[in-house]
Design a protein around this motif. Structure first.
Motif, short mmCIF file in Angstrom:
data_model
loop_
_atom_site.label_atom_id
_atom_site.label_comp_id
_atom_site.label_asym_id
_atom_site.label_seq_id
_atom_site.Cartn_x
_atom_site.Cartn_y
_atom_site.Cartn_z
N LEU A 58 6.68 -4.72 2.59
CA LEU A 58 5.25 -4.83 2.33
C LEU A 58 4.47 -4.64 3.62
CD1 LEU A 58 2.83 -5.47 0.54
CD2 LEU A 58 3.30 -7.92 0.89
N GLU A 59 4.95 -5.21 4.72
CA GLU A 59 4.29 -5.02 6.02
C GLU A 59 4.23 -3.53 6.37
OE1 GLU A 59 5.46 -7.26 9.42
OE2 GLU A 59 5.86 -9.08 8.26
N ASN A 60 5.37 -2.84 6.21
CA ASN A 60 5.41 -1.42 6.52
C ASN A 60 4.47 -0.62 5.62
OD1 ASN A 60 7.37 -1.79 8.53
ND2 ASN A 60 9.07 -1.54 7.09
N ASP A 61 4.43 -0.99 4.35
CA ASP A 61 3.56 -0.28 3.41
C ASP A 61 2.09 -0.47 3.77
OD1 ASP A 61 5.82 0.52 2.06
OD2 ASP A 61 5.63 -0.96 0.45
N ILE A 62 1.72 -1.69 4.15
CA ILE A 62 0.33 -1.96 4.51
C ILE A 62 -0.03 -1.23 5.80
CG2 ILE A 62 -1.27 -3.76 5.24
CD1 ILE A 62 -0.62 -3.70 2.23
N LEU A 63 0.88 -1.22 6.75
CA LEU A 63 0.62 -0.50 8.01
C LEU A 63 0.40 0.98 7.73
CD1 LEU A 63 0.49 -0.65 11.11
CD2 LEU A 63 2.96 -0.20 11.14
#
Length: 208
Positions: A58-63
């Motif tokens: 999720l962090e990677n997707d948001i970034l």
């Protein structure tokens, strides 16, 4: 806007430098560490055994959602993305304003990083290093169906009266069962009568 969120006009979407991307990624991570609902989902594995990997994704997707976009992003789109992810990946329906707060914080971080201002990122990182475990906070578990966890049942059955580490000693809101009053008369007990034991299956304390 007074909240610090960029206005919704059609100004060009900012392109972040490599330094800004790195700092913004740090800010996203810190923001998620402070998000109690997400951290509880990870700690309790509400998304399965790979809940921590799902949170990292999720962090990677948001970034990527912020950094690789060629068009302007809007806060309501981010709120919808976060809400859908919590439901689909963690079976969790948030009932507070945390998603809106997280989305707003991320937009502020992105705007500041695009201007080379990393003060908020550093402040969040410092606060996150002292963050208490999410399990220490009171948040209702998702999709309670009235069934206790099997591990809780096993622990409680192995630990009579909820002592020495049983869920009734640890879970919030749990209490010891009242002592059972004997229904036998003195004469019956003198003759060696005993009440048949009962084996009730008690639920563990509600997750908080």
């Amino acid at each position: 806007m007074s909240s610090g969120v960029p206005s919704t006009d059609e100004a060009p979407w900012p392109v972040l430098s490599q330094e800004a991307i790195s700092m913004f990624a740090s800010g996203v991570h810190s923001c998620f560490l402070r998000w109690t609902a997400l951290q509880l989902a990870i700690e309790n594995e509400w998304g399965g055994r790979n809940s921590s990997q799902k949170a990292a994704q999720l962090e990677n997707d948001i970034l990527a959602w912020f950094v690789h976009s060629k068009v302007r992003r809007y806060i309501d789109e981010l709120e919808e993305l976060l809400d859908d992810t919590m439901i689909e990946q963690f079976s969790m329906q948030t009932e507070d304003d945390s998603i809106q707060e997280v989305a707003e914080q991320l937009f502020i971080l992105h705007e500041e990083c695009s201007q080379g201002n990393y003060e908020t990122v550093r402040s969040l990182a410092a606060d996150s290093s002292q963050q208490k475990p999410a399990s220490a906070k009171s948040v209702k578990a998702p999709n309670e169906d009235g069934e206790s966890d099997s591990d809780d049942d096993i622990m409680e059955e192995d630990s009579p009266s909820g002592e020495a580490g049983g869920p009734s000693a640890q879970g919030s809101g749990s209490s010891r069962p009242a002592e059972k009053v004997s229904t036998l008369t003195e004469e019956e007990m003198a003759d060696g009568w005993q009440e048949a034991p009962t084996r009730g299956r008690r639920r563990g304390g509600q997750r908080s």
